[in-house]
Design a protein around this motif. Sequence first.
Motif, PDB file in Angstrom:
ATOM      1  N   LEU A  92       0.860  -1.128  -0.174  1.00 18.52           N
ATOM      2  CA  LEU A  92       0.117   0.165  -0.111  1.00 18.52           C
ATOM      3  C   LEU A  92       0.947   1.499  -0.171  1.00 18.52           C
ATOM      4  O   LEU A  92       1.457   1.595   0.970  1.00 18.52           O
ATOM      5  N   LEU A  93       1.178   1.632  -1.097  1.00 21.50           N
ATOM      6  CA  LEU A  93       2.421   2.852  -1.284  1.00 21.50           C
ATOM      7  C   LEU A  93       1.227   4.104  -1.272  1.00 21.50           C
ATOM      8  O   LEU A  93       0.878   4.725  -2.388  1.00 21.50           O
ATOM      9  N   GLY A  94       1.662   5.095  -0.443  1.00 23.46           N
ATOM     10  CA  GLY A  94       1.111   6.005  -0.405  1.00 23.46           C
ATOM     11  C   GLY A  94       0.852   7.129   0.921  1.00 23.46           C
ATOM     12  O   GLY A  94       0.890   6.410   1.787  1.00 23.46           O
ATOM     13  N   ASP A  95      -0.748   8.004   0.054  1.00 25.92           N
ATOM     14  CA  ASP A  95      -0.652   8.785   1.051  1.00 25.92           C
ATOM     15  C   ASP A  95      -1.331   8.314   3.546  1.00 25.92           C
ATOM     16  O   ASP A  95      -2.656   7.081   2.563  1.00 25.92           O
ATOM     17  N   LEU A  96      -0.415   8.294   4.255  1.00 24.79           N
ATOM     18  CA  LEU A  96      -1.010   7.018   5.458  1.00 24.79           C
ATOM     19  C   LEU A  96      -1.908   7.589   5.709  1.00 24.79           C
ATOM     20  O   LEU A  96      -3.484   6.339   5.454  1.00 24.79           O
ATOM     21  N   THR A  97      -2.788   8.035   6.153  1.00 29.45           N
ATOM     22  CA  THR A  97      -3.466   8.595   6.682  1.00 29.45           C
ATOM     23  C   THR A  97      -4.745   8.348   6.270  1.00 29.45           C
ATOM     24  O   THR A  97      -5.324   7.993   6.096  1.00 29.45           O
ATOM     25  N   ASP A  98      -4.932   8.525   5.435  1.00 24.09           N
ATOM     26  CA  ASP A  98      -6.150   8.472   3.621  1.00 24.09           C
ATOM     27  C   ASP A  98      -5.562   6.967   3.589  1.00 24.09           C
ATOM     28  O   ASP A  98      -7.179   6.419   3.978  1.00 24.09           O
ATOM     29  N   GLY A  99      -5.479   6.155   3.441  1.00 26.60           N
ATOM     30  CA  GLY A  99      -4.994   4.953   3.140  1.00 26.60           C
ATOM     31  C   GLY A  99      -6.191   4.597   4.452  1.00 26.60           C
ATOM     32  O   GLY A  99      -6.624   3.403   3.949  1.00 26.60           O
ATOM     33  N   LEU A 100      -4.971   5.058   5.587  1.00 25.89           N
ATOM     34  CA  LEU A 100      -5.631   3.877   6.886  1.00 25.89           C
ATOM     35  C   LEU A 100      -7.711   4.279   7.464  1.00 25.89           C
ATOM     36  O   LEU A 100      -7.514   3.403   7.792  1.00 25.89           O
ATOM     37  N   LYS A 101      -7.982   6.149   6.565  1.00 28.67           N
ATOM     38  CA  LYS A 101      -9.147   6.418   7.008  1.00 28.67           C
ATOM     39  C   LYS A 101      -9.864   5.348   5.796  1.00 28.67           C
ATOM     40  O   LYS A 101     -11.101   4.855   6.943  1.00 28.67           O
ATOM     41  N   ARG A 102      -9.527   4.964   4.976  1.00 29.45           N
ATOM     42  CA  ARG A 102     -10.416   4.605   3.917  1.00 29.45           C
ATOM     43  C   ARG A 102     -10.497   3.555   4.148  1.00 29.45           C
ATOM     44  O   ARG A 102     -11.171   2.322   3.650  1.00 29.45           O
ATOM     45  N   LEU A 103      -9.384   2.284   4.240  1.00 32.55           N
ATOM     46  CA  LEU A 103      -9.478   0.903   4.513  1.00 32.55           C
ATOM     47  C   LEU A 103     -10.221   0.509   5.824  1.00 32.55           C
ATOM     48  O   LEU A 103     -11.412  -0.098   6.487  1.00 32.55           O
ATOM     49  N   GLY A 104     -10.276   1.572   7.393  1.00 36.13           N
ATOM     50  CA  GLY A 104     -11.242   1.547   8.531  1.00 36.13           C
ATOM     51  C   GLY A 104     -12.625   1.453   7.965  1.00 36.13           C
ATOM     52  O   GLY A 104     -13.156   1.048   8.575  1.00 36.13           O
ATOM     53  N   ALA A 105     -12.641   2.594   6.723  1.00 29.59           N
ATOM     54  CA  ALA A 105     -14.188   2.172   6.234  1.00 29.59           C
ATOM     55  C   ALA A 105     -14.494   1.367   6.020  1.00 29.59           C
ATOM     56  O   ALA A 105     -16.145   0.792   6.612  1.00 29.59           O
ATOM     57  N   LYS A 106     -13.866   0.623   4.983  1.00 29.91           N
ATOM     58  CA  LYS A 106     -13.824  -0.374   4.268  1.00 29.91           C
ATOM     59  C   LYS A 106     -14.500  -1.986   5.326  1.00 29.91           C
ATOM     60  O   LYS A 106     -15.551  -3.195   5.249  1.00 29.91           O
TER      61      LYS A 106
END
Lengths: 556, 99
Positions: free
Chosen positions: A312-326
């Motif tokens: 998962l390459l890239g913006d961690l904050t946004d990535g964690l938020k989206r993964l959390g939503a899923k």
Amino acid sequence: MTGADLVVQTLANLGVKTIFGYPGGAIMPVYDAIHRGDIDHILCRNEQGAALAAVGFARACNDVGVCLATSGPGATNLITGLADAMLDSVPVVAITGQVASPLIGTDAFQEVDVLGLSLSVTKHSFLVESASELQSTLEEAFILARSGRPGPVLVDIPKDIQVAALLGGPASADAEPAESIADEPLEQAAALIRQAKQPILYVGGGVGMAGPQAVAELRRFAEQTGIPSIVTLKGIGTVEDSRDYHLGMVGMHGTKAANLMVQESDLLIVAGARFDDRVTGKLDTFAPNASVVHFDIDHCEISKLRHAHVGLLGDLTDGLKRLGAKLAEQPGEDLSPWQQRALAEKAQHQWRYDKPGESIYAPKLLKLLSEQLPTDSVVACDVGQHQMWVAQHMSFSLPYNHLSSGGLGTMGFGLPAAIGAQYSRPDATVVNVTGDGSFMMNVQELGTIRRYGLPVKILLIDNERLGMVRQWQQLFFDGRFSETILSDNPEFVTLASAFGIAGRTITRDDELQQGISDLVNSQGSYLLHVRIDAEENVWPLVPPGAANQQMMETAE
Amino acid sequence: MTTSAQSTASQAGQQHTISIEAQDRPATVERLLRVIRHRGYRLCRMAVESSQEDERIALSVTVASDKSVVLLQNQLSKLVDVSSVEITSAETNPLRISA
């Protein structure tokens, strides 16, 4: 204006208020410009001190630190600090003077090939070849230092360019924003997390470097998913120590709970960590049954040492938020048996501080210090046994409060790093926790504390040994204590007093409370010199070449 | 400028040829060679072409290692001056990474 004025003006325009350095021949025009400019220059007493102060400054505020040195020996002395910044991904801009362009390559006085020297210890480096590119090069250095995976950038400026007539302009050097993580790998990660029965959240220094928002998002993700967490040395402070399912530090001197549970995990969710050998022990035995989901900003870290099933390459904050939503939409397996296991392992393997005897037990000392320091304090350690005791027994509310030379393991890091941190966090209590070996490595920086009247506190844990090497000699070299006995140390309190720094020595457990109180409550700088047993070791220890569950707990 | 060096040492691991395009800055070639050596790849052959007009440099390097060439491709593409790294050898499917 001159090139030198442009250097100072550009730094000021980029928001730099403080730089650390040491003057010399080939950088004199810049020092002349500093004399009439708007930047605070902090004179360290060796360029290595200046570079490590820039590292400490950067780490305590998560922004660029700047150091300055002359050519030749000035630049070579910077190298250790740059290597430290390289291995710990710290944004530092180093500016060095160079002999005048026509003299480069003639073995001129104080000429070394700094660009060549810099290659393996910087993220990037520049030799400024024409005056017209000076400002843009400085701006690019800042952009590179703080963008993506941060790191040190060096700008080598020949003296003729420093004295050239130039026109400056407005400067900017914002970090390039991280790219958003694609949805497909996030979906794959969510699928793996849903299937996992024994997942572990493996948190490294990259989360803190991604910013306070990333730290907050990671905590929220941990809370939402209930996944037990472990941290690396540089990840300390990222997950709250008070979190029920937080197991503490993993690796060579990690907690038993963290090391035992990571080995049994079926999924590692890695955030800003890199499978360093001090974390994994013998690599092919690390978490042998786990799949890997790996968040990072540096594509080189994905599958470098351990295959990542999902990168998962890239913006961690946004990535964690989206993964959390899923995962909120469609949660995974019931983790309660695994969570109960975490609570049980933690309970069973709590640290103990009830060591019998009159002498001072360093883990207890550090636990008490941690309890008495204000929450937003900064602790800069050196390297060795005391460093591991700090990691094990002190608690940190944010990663920016724990400055420890992780990748390079630089003895002498702590005192200059504490000085740098005191400048980026002027209102914070800053403590250098050091050992009798490390302290002497950059002891000249006591002169910097004196010069600027800095309130840096120093806790010197003295076993008259190079303790970590001594411990390994005891355990793995049949007790041959080659060059690790320092029974001829100087009188440390007297040494400090020569720099106008108050202090005292304590040797007994019943002096602990008062000693810590004197240190924490001193108005200015203070040295608390603590004598401990020479035989004390750091436990547990994963021996070299072993798997993480094979921890030694005694020398027997 | 074109240079070529054929190694006479014994071959270790599989050979791969990589095409690299980069900005021609001081030390660009040294940076590339340092990464190749330090990350554990042996240089077997190298050709360099630099063009002064557009300050670009193109290299073709053949390396040998037991390690995956993709790891080297990743590390080379991370260098600031490098704009592309392409594995061009017959053994591997061409794979291009833009830096």
